[in-house]
Structures are given as C-alpha cells and as structure tokens.
Scaffold this motif. Sequence first.
Motif, PDB file in Angstrom:
ATOM      1  N   SER A   5      18.791  29.272 -28.045  1.00 60.18           N
ATOM      2  CA  SER A   5      18.063  29.815 -29.193  1.00 60.18           C
ATOM      3  C   SER A   5      18.579  31.226 -29.451  1.00 60.18           C
ATOM      4  CB  SER A   5      16.562  29.849 -28.925  1.00 60.18           C
ATOM      5  OG  SER A   5      16.256  30.741 -27.873  1.00 60.18           O
ATOM      6  N   ASP A  39      17.509  27.518 -32.692  1.00 62.15           N
ATOM      7  CA  ASP A  39      16.456  27.084 -31.776  1.00 62.15           C
ATOM      8  C   ASP A  39      17.004  26.406 -30.531  1.00 62.15           C
ATOM      9  OD1 ASP A  39      13.623  26.250 -31.088  1.00 62.15           O
ATOM     10  OD2 ASP A  39      14.535  24.285 -31.352  1.00 62.15           O
ATOM     11  N   SER A  59      12.849  27.709 -27.062  1.00 64.97           N
ATOM     12  CA  SER A  59      11.904  27.750 -28.182  1.00 64.97           C
ATOM     13  C   SER A  59      10.940  28.928 -28.049  1.00 64.97           C
ATOM     14  CB  SER A  59      11.111  26.437 -28.253  1.00 64.97           C
ATOM     15  OG  SER A  59      11.952  25.361 -28.610  1.00 64.97           O
ATOM     16  N   TRP A  63      14.213  22.221 -36.432  1.00 67.56           N
ATOM     17  CA  TRP A  63      14.074  22.455 -34.995  1.00 67.56           C
ATOM     18  C   TRP A  63      13.083  21.482 -34.392  1.00 67.56           C
ATOM     19  CZ3 TRP A  63      13.533  28.475 -35.642  1.00 67.56           C
ATOM     20  CH2 TRP A  63      14.767  28.978 -36.081  1.00 67.56           C
TER      21      TRP A  63
END
Length: 635
Positions: A245, A311, A270, A336
């Motif tokens: 990410s 992400d 995330s 995502w």
Amino acid sequence: MDNLLTSNKAWQYWHIDNDLKKVFEASANVILPEKRSELIDLSTNGAGNLTYDVCYKVPDKGNIVEATVVRCKNGIAINYTDPYMRRRDPNCMVVNNIAMTDKTTFKERFKKDFAPLREETLNWLATNELILVPFMAGGAEYGYPALMVAPKNAAFFAASIYDLQGMIPVDKLEKDFEPRAIIYVAPPFRHSHFEGKQVVVHNQQGKVHEVFSYNLYPGPSAKKGVYGVLLALGLKEDFVTVHASTVNITTPYDNDISILHEGASGSGKSEMLEYAHREEDGRLLLGRNVVNGEEKYLALPQGCKLKPVTDDMALCHPSFFKDNGRLCVADAESSWFVRIDHIKKYGTDPNLESVTTNPKEPLIFFNLEAHPDATCLIWEHIEDEPGKRCPNPRIIIPREQMKNIQDGPIEIDYRSFGLRTPPCTKENPSYGIFGMLHILPPALAWLWRLVAPRGYGNPSITGEGKESFKLQSEGVGSFWPFATGKRVDLANILLEQFMRTTKTRNILIPNQHIGAWEVGFMGEWVIREYLARRGQASFKKLNLKPARHPLGGYIPENIHIEGTPISKKFFDVTKQPQIEEEGYDKGAKMLEDFFKEELKLYLKSDLHPLGKAIILCCMDNGTVEDYDKLIPGIY
C-alpha cells in the motif's frame, strides 16, 4: 435487460484462439456489458430480485449452492455456503506450460496432463450463457489487455473484476482487441475434479497467459490471479509490481511525506491507509500488557491527513524511474479489496463507515451479514460457526469512491515492511521481539523481502489462527504465492531496485504485539504520524543504536510525538520486565534459524553476486554495519 440478453458478436474480430471463438459460437448467449450496473443487476439474476443462489450441477453430487447474493441498499453482499471458500487457500496455485518456474506444476500435483482438463473446461463454458469482461491488467496507461470469461450466473465475480481492474468501455474497445491474458471461471470443477479445494491454474497458451479459476472466491484469481499475470509479464520487461500500500501524508503543519508499506497478507497494508482508531475520549490506546493488563495511552489532538495511492499492488514501471535514487510507484488496480476484520463495532472507522453506508454506487461486500433491501454494515461479519466470526470480511471499494485519493506515479520517502508478531515473554518466547520502529540498511531490507515472514494469526488465508505462532514464509517480495516464475529471477529484480533507490529510507514496523504488549495496528499508525512530523530529517539525530540482533537493523533510543515521549520499552523490548535479554535472545534465535533456512533457497548460480554476498552475510552472523557496507544507504 432485453438488449443486454442478446448475443454479442464483437469477439468475432478479436485476436483470440479459434478454440475460444468456438466456445463463444456455441454459447446460447455471450454478454459484453456496457455498464457496471448491468453486472450488478445480473448478480441477482435481474434488477427485480433481492436474493439469488449461485449453484451448479455436479455429476454424482447434485445441485451445489456455491454462494448466495443479497441485494442491499448500498450494494450486493456475497456469502459462501462453505466457510473454506471465504478466504484464499495459500496452496491453490499450480502452473502449466511455463518453462522457467519453481512452482508446482499441474502434472506434479495431480499426476496428469492439463490439456484434457483445459478442453473439458472450455467445453463446459460453451454450455453456459457467458459474460465477457475485457480489461487492462495493471491499469489503463501501463497495463496489458486482458479478458475474463465467466458463466452468467457468476455475474458477481465478473462485477468484482470489473471493479478491481476496470473494464474497457465497449466504445473504446479496439476491433482487433488482442488479450495478453485470459481468466476462465469454472466453479463446479472444484467439486468434480479437485475434492472441493480451491485450484487456480496458470497456463501459458502460445502468447497468452491463461488463468483457470476453479472457484468463486475472487481472492486467488480475480485479485491474486491478475497479480500473477502482472508478475509474469513484468518479469519479461525487468520490473515488478510490489505487494504494497502507498499513502501520501500531510501533517497539520502542511509537511508532506510518502510511505510504501509492504508485507505478507495481513501485515497492515490496508491499515496504513486508515486513520488511527481512537478511544471514546479521543486518546490512542498504544497497547495493553498481556501479562499484567496495564494500558498505555497517547494523546494526539490532531492527526495527519491521508491521501491513499495504492492498497495492495504497486506498479514499479521502468518509465517511472527518474534516476534520483527514489522508488516511484502507481496503483495497479482500479478498486481495492479491503479487509475489515478489525472493524467490530460502529464508530471504529468513521471514514470507512461513511464511504460504505452511503456509497456513490452500489458496492460489493463479502462475508458480511446481509438482509434484502437493508443496509449492509461492515462491522456485522458472518459467522463461520456459531460464536466464531469469519476472519476475512471484505469490501471492494472503487478508487473514485475513496476520499482524498491521489493518483500516481508518486516518489517514496519511506519504504516499510510489516510483520504480524505474537506476544513474547521469558516464559513463552517468540519472534515478537521487535520494537515499534526499526531502521534497515538497504541490503537488510532486501533480505527481509526474500524471507517475507507471514507472521502471527493471518486472517486472510485458510489454515491460520491466532493460536498459531509458527513462522512461515510468504516468499520473495511477499508476492511469491502469486508468481509463476523463478524465485531467483524475482530476487535479482528486487535487488537491482534496492541498489537504484538508496535515497528511499527503509524501515520495519511490526503489528499485533510489541513484546508483551498487544498493540494491534496502533504502533503502525503512531509511527506513521511520527515519520510525517519529522519529514526527511536524518535518523542519525535519533541516537540510533544497533538492535540486539542484526536482523533488527537499528532502533531509536526514544522518540517524541507532539512533545510526548514514547516509552523506551516500545522500541527496545529488552526493557520490558516480562522479556528482558533472556526472552529476546530465545526469540531472536527462532527468527535467525528461520531466516537461514529460507535463504538457502536463493543460493543459486544465477543469483546476483551482491545478493549472494548479502545472504552469506546473514549466514555468517554479520553485523548491521556489515549490511551497511554492502549497499550504502541514507539514514
């Protein structure tokens, strides 16, 4: 719907094999949707239906319901009847017809050739009404033309890949469209051929990279299958798509930095894009001691503003590189696949709750309780069994629906690696010996990506539970489970990348536990706030010292956030009375032995000479200063 349900003949002009054209010709209906809403409607077999069972007839087993789809006010919710199907099986991938590979081949695993099954799969698809989704794997600008072929009743799967990769609009689809990759979806084959297991076959068919998805959970195929395609095609052009990410962070004082956070599934990618979860009084709970129950809090009046960039899949395309020593990335996805197992009640993440309860367009939910024509709530996770929540609830969120999204390419200031760590005490030592922040020399950062420990209690894959402390490797780059080639080839590309990007600083950030303290992802969020506030100032001003074990690089003596000092025991776990040097050394030995065993896989003749020197440095118990000399970086 009437116009949609007429056979579409655009494929007649595409550059695809004749055997696929025969499938389309034999199918009663080939659907090439023009709008996303058409796929959402098809997911419940029509806009007027609130529920739909996705089922298939399987020889000798009858009609099997694979999943149920519920139309909610804020989207469609998919739930699988088999709890096993609610997360990715890490052993689902096999390869066929790929010359340079270290992966298990179809013939090695199943003791037969794949060609007859490929033909049988195409023949089965020909008996179905079909949905086609043409897309650009890796993004419209830098990606590769690709195609998904699925039975009509798996429309939610088609909608998932529409979101994740972005369908090429029909009016922009070239008449001579030539896909470099094709995903075939054939769910009943997991019952008829694979004893109910998830199986994804990557097959090289001429110039086309094929992915045969014998299951309906999008994780191994629509998500990681496309990732495997990008790794395979990128390998031919000497670049990788890293498992990471990326976020651009603006402090309350208008300073900006960027962090790229890599790691195995569940390592906090995330979460790096989420705002820190606050207590009811606004404070941050740093951690809770698992031995004596003590709690530590941090008062942080104002957090930084986050602008998410990627992400999970960050494209490191050669055209991004500016020869300035910085890594540069862009998103390889259009949406995502966000895991929300940590959101257990209302108010945990107001930003995500707002996005998902009042979306601009209907969203796609997985493994969440859902009721027809009601709002699907992200803290109401389906149960795998009575009293046991599914650990892998997910949402697909299109980039344009995320707040403050930032497009790439973007230069990276800090490249971090995440690790899920178990609790560690003298009585029960483990590899949970890491403090809140470790600074790594580039050579050591590369070494961590070869081993890529999966870590404690991974919620994203089958066979993982919080009772398991065992170290397992996700493999090179933490993307090895999705790759089809050779470990050493990918390791060499990553090494070249680290050699060229020495002005991007490398760090290690654990989550879940820091020694005897349970922290969840709070340590990650606090360090993100800290790094943003200090900008690109030299780490040397922090009075860095070598970690007690060289694999930990350097650690700071202490840090302050908004004038508040963070206790030393959160950076040097030997300061914790529950661990001390005795517990640390036992845990470090576990980690060291694990590293040395995994690194043997890379000592091949085709490994870059510098890579061999770095691995031998570890095997010979080199110091952090020894790693420093191999690839000098900045601190």
